[in-house]
Scaffold this motif. Structure first.
Motif, PDB file in Angstrom:
ATOM      1  N   PHE A 238       0.832  -1.194   0.000  1.00 30.55           N
ATOM      2  CA  PHE A 238       0.000   0.000   0.000  1.00 30.55           C
ATOM      3  C   PHE A 238       0.874   1.254   0.000  1.00 30.55           C
ATOM      4  O   PHE A 238       0.582   2.226  -0.678  1.00 30.55           O
ATOM      5  CB  PHE A 238      -0.904  -0.014   1.245  1.00 30.55           C
ATOM      6  N   GLY A 239       1.957   1.194   0.791  1.00 27.35           N
ATOM      7  CA  GLY A 239       2.893   2.316   0.897  1.00 27.35           C
ATOM      8  C   GLY A 239       3.514   2.632  -0.462  1.00 27.35           C
ATOM      9  O   GLY A 239       3.607   3.802  -0.857  1.00 27.35           O
ATOM     10  N   VAL A 240       3.926   1.577  -1.187  1.00 27.22           N
ATOM     11  CA  VAL A 240       4.546   1.762  -2.504  1.00 27.22           C
ATOM     12  C   VAL A 240       3.545   2.399  -3.470  1.00 27.22           C
ATOM     13  O   VAL A 240       3.842   3.401  -4.134  1.00 27.22           O
ATOM     14  CB  VAL A 240       5.048   0.404  -3.069  1.00 27.22           C
ATOM     15  N   VAL A 241       2.323   1.833  -3.508  1.00 25.71           N
ATOM     16  CA  VAL A 241       1.293   2.361  -4.410  1.00 25.71           C
ATOM     17  C   VAL A 241       0.975   3.811  -4.062  1.00 25.71           C
ATOM     18  O   VAL A 241       0.911   4.686  -4.940  1.00 25.71           O
ATOM     19  CB  VAL A 241       0.009   1.488  -4.342  1.00 25.71           C
ATOM     20  N   HIS A 242       0.825   4.066  -2.761  1.00 22.83           N
ATOM     21  CA  HIS A 242       0.497   5.409  -2.280  1.00 22.83           C
ATOM     22  C   HIS A 242       1.585   6.410  -2.695  1.00 22.83           C
ATOM     23  O   HIS A 242       1.297   7.500  -3.186  1.00 22.83           O
ATOM     24  CB  HIS A 242       0.372   5.359  -0.753  1.00 22.83           C
ATOM     25  N   ALA A 243       2.867   5.998  -2.507  1.00 22.65           N
ATOM     26  CA  ALA A 243       3.994   6.877  -2.846  1.00 22.65           C
ATOM     27  C   ALA A 243       4.045   7.122  -4.355  1.00 22.65           C
ATOM     28  O   ALA A 243       4.317   8.240  -4.801  1.00 22.65           O
ATOM     29  CB  ALA A 243       5.296   6.256  -2.359  1.00 22.65           C
ATOM     30  N   LEU A 244       3.773   6.078  -5.153  1.00 20.30           N
ATOM     31  CA  LEU A 244       3.788   6.227  -6.610  1.00 20.30           C
ATOM     32  C   LEU A 244       2.696   7.184  -7.077  1.00 20.30           C
ATOM     33  O   LEU A 244       2.934   8.058  -7.912  1.00 20.30           O
ATOM     34  CB  LEU A 244       3.591   4.858  -7.283  1.00 20.30           C
ATOM     35  N   LEU A 245       1.491   7.005  -6.504  1.00 21.36           N
ATOM     36  CA  LEU A 245       0.361   7.848  -6.903  1.00 21.36           C
ATOM     37  C   LEU A 245       0.621   9.302  -6.531  1.00 21.36           C
ATOM     38  O   LEU A 245       0.289  10.212  -7.275  1.00 21.36           O
ATOM     39  CB  LEU A 245      -0.927   7.350  -6.239  1.00 21.36           C
ATOM     40  N   LYS A 246       1.224   9.494  -5.344  1.00 21.21           N
ATOM     41  CA  LYS A 246       1.464  10.862  -4.880  1.00 21.21           C
ATOM     42  C   LYS A 246       2.812  11.382  -5.368  1.00 21.21           C
ATOM     43  O   LYS A 246       3.200  12.497  -5.010  1.00 21.21           O
ATOM     44  CB  LYS A 246       1.411  10.901  -3.344  1.00 21.21           C
ATOM     45  N   ARG A 251      10.176   6.836   1.646  1.00 23.47           N
ATOM     46  CA  ARG A 251      10.571   7.125   3.031  1.00 23.47           C
ATOM     47  C   ARG A 251       9.760   8.262   3.632  1.00 23.47           C
ATOM     48  O   ARG A 251       9.627   8.371   4.833  1.00 23.47           O
ATOM     49  CB  ARG A 251      12.066   7.447   3.099  1.00 23.47           C
ATOM     50  N   GLY A 252       9.270   9.130   2.738  1.00 22.83           N
ATOM     51  CA  GLY A 252       8.471  10.245   3.226  1.00 22.83           C
ATOM     52  C   GLY A 252       6.997   9.889   3.366  1.00 22.83           C
ATOM     53  O   GLY A 252       6.173  10.718   3.683  1.00 22.83           O
ATOM     54  N   SER A 253       6.677   8.606   3.113  1.00 24.93           N
ATOM     55  CA  SER A 253       5.284   8.179   3.161  1.00 24.93           C
ATOM     56  C   SER A 253       4.694   8.404   4.549  1.00 24.93           C
ATOM     57  O   SER A 253       5.324   8.104   5.557  1.00 24.93           O
ATOM     58  CB  SER A 253       5.185   6.699   2.790  1.00 24.93           C
ATOM     59  N   THR A 254       3.483   8.948   4.556  1.00 26.54           N
ATOM     60  CA  THR A 254       2.878   9.279   5.844  1.00 26.54           C
ATOM     61  C   THR A 254       1.725   8.341   6.161  1.00 26.54           C
ATOM     62  O   THR A 254       0.874   8.638   6.983  1.00 26.54           O
ATOM     63  CB  THR A 254       2.347  10.724   5.806  1.00 26.54           C
ATOM     64  N   LEU A 255       1.723   7.188   5.500  1.00 27.35           N
ATOM     65  CA  LEU A 255       0.629   6.239   5.707  1.00 27.35           C
ATOM     66  C   LEU A 255       0.694   5.670   7.123  1.00 27.35           C
ATOM     67  O   LEU A 255       1.741   5.207   7.551  1.00 27.35           O
ATOM     68  CB  LEU A 255       0.806   5.098   4.692  1.00 27.35           C
ATOM     69  N   PRO A 256      -0.427   5.699   7.874  1.00 25.40           N
ATOM     70  CA  PRO A 256      -0.380   5.097   9.212  1.00 25.40           C
ATOM     71  C   PRO A 256      -0.333   3.563   9.118  1.00 25.40           C
ATOM     72  O   PRO A 256      -0.996   2.971   8.271  1.00 25.40           O
ATOM     73  CB  PRO A 256      -1.680   5.568   9.858  1.00 25.40           C
ATOM     74  N   PHE A 257       0.464   2.958   9.993  1.00 27.68           N
ATOM     75  CA  PHE A 257       0.643   1.500   9.945  1.00 27.68           C
ATOM     76  C   PHE A 257      -0.451   0.786  10.757  1.00 27.68           C
ATOM     77  O   PHE A 257      -0.729  -0.391  10.533  1.00 27.68           O
ATOM     78  CB  PHE A 257       2.042   1.166  10.481  1.00 27.68           C
ATOM     79  N   GLY A 258      -1.060   1.498  11.693  1.00 21.92           N
ATOM     80  CA  GLY A 258      -2.050   0.900  12.599  1.00 21.92           C
ATOM     81  C   GLY A 258      -3.161   0.108  11.914  1.00 21.92           C
ATOM     82  O   GLY A 258      -3.416  -1.037  12.280  1.00 21.92           O
TER      83      GLY A 258
END
Ligand code: ZN
Length: 275
Positions: A238-246, A251-258
């Motif tokens: 999810f982090g990779v997809v989120h970073a690619l889309l944005k 490393r700067g991804s702000t996705l919460p892990f919870g």
């Protein structure tokens, strides 16, 4: 299917589905309590004292306006005082918690595990649902969630030992695993911060993982690791997809892990039991 389910648990299907309904209703009520936690804990307010009130107009919620699922629908998602809309989160959290409780009941009876396991399973679900919603919005998993979950897990397994359900080794392993997980993930968080120069694993996540270890107990260690794997893989993807889309650096991804930890652990709890 029905036959397999109730045969493991009780003498007839009526009793089986009666308890299924009880578990679902209890789950919805617990979801109602979680709504209070999700709203108040990040604000630092007590979840026990002070009766529930509308955050917009201060209207005190009467008992008949506080019946899980039903009241929300009867009030048509509006406060009876100020007629302002109430967020659908209330309804979703109640339904989600009730449903997860019901699935846990089916999983436990299907796996021929003792019904008492509904206690740690229920605590795990409550921790997961509240942590996911709070972390998503506020980027924290409060100690007020993690510590009570740890205590419930610890006390449950101590009680299981005294009632003869588990042996002393089982109890020692559980408590050891809980503290070992805590220490290990503190180390991992420190290592992650050193390598990535950014907080990869927060202390809230660390305590959440320790609490899950206390709740999973001696017979579910493999499931615990499966949960960890599901959470890490789904979080990473999810982090990779989120970073690619944005178009950001990962490393700067702000996705919460919870939310990933929470869903990973709940899914793992339902997996077929392996020894
Ligand atoms: Zn109101």
């Amino acid at each position: 299917m029905n036959y397999i389910l109730y045969e493991n648990f009780c003498s007839n299907p009526q009793a089986y589905w009666f308890w299924f309904e009880v578990v679902f209703v209890v789950g919805c009520c617990m979801g109602s309590f979680l709504n209070v936690c999700i709203w108040r804990m990040p604000l630092g307010e007590s979840v026990i004292t002070a009766p529930s009130h509308c955050p917009k107009c201060g209207h005190q919620i009467k008992w008949y306006e506080n019946i899980p699922l039903i009241s929300f629908l009867c009030l048509r998602a509006k406060c009876s005082g100020c007629k302002q809309p109430i967020t659908w989160r209330y309804f979703i959290v109640e339904l989600l918690t009730g449903t997860l409780f019901a699935i846990a009941y089916i999983a436990i009876t299907y796996k021929k595990m003792p019904f008492s396991l509904m206690i740690p399973a229920g605590a795990m679900i409550m921790l997961a649902v509240s942590a996911a919603f709070i972390d998503f919005e506020h980027r924290i998993i409060p100690d007020a969630l993690n510590f009570p979950a740890m205590v419930v897990g610890g006390i449950f397994w101590i009680a299981e030992y005294f009632t003869g359900a588990i042996r002393l080794e089982g109890l020692i392993i559980t408590l050891f695993c809980g503290f070992a997980a805590w220490g290990f993930f503190i180390f991992l968080a420190w290592l992650g911060a050193k390598i990535f120069k950014a907080e990869a694993l927060g202390m809230g996540d660390v305590k959440f993982l320790a609490a899950a270890a206390f709740l999973f107990g001696p017979s579910m260690i493999i499931e615990y690791f499966a949960g960890l794997l599901i959470a890490s893989l789904s979080g990473f993807l999810f982090g990779v997809v989120h970073a690619l889309l944005k178009k950001q650096d990962l490393r700067g991804s702000t996705l919460p892990f919870g939310p990933f930890l929470a869903s990973g652990m709940v899914i793992a709890m339902y997996l077929p039991h392996c020894k």
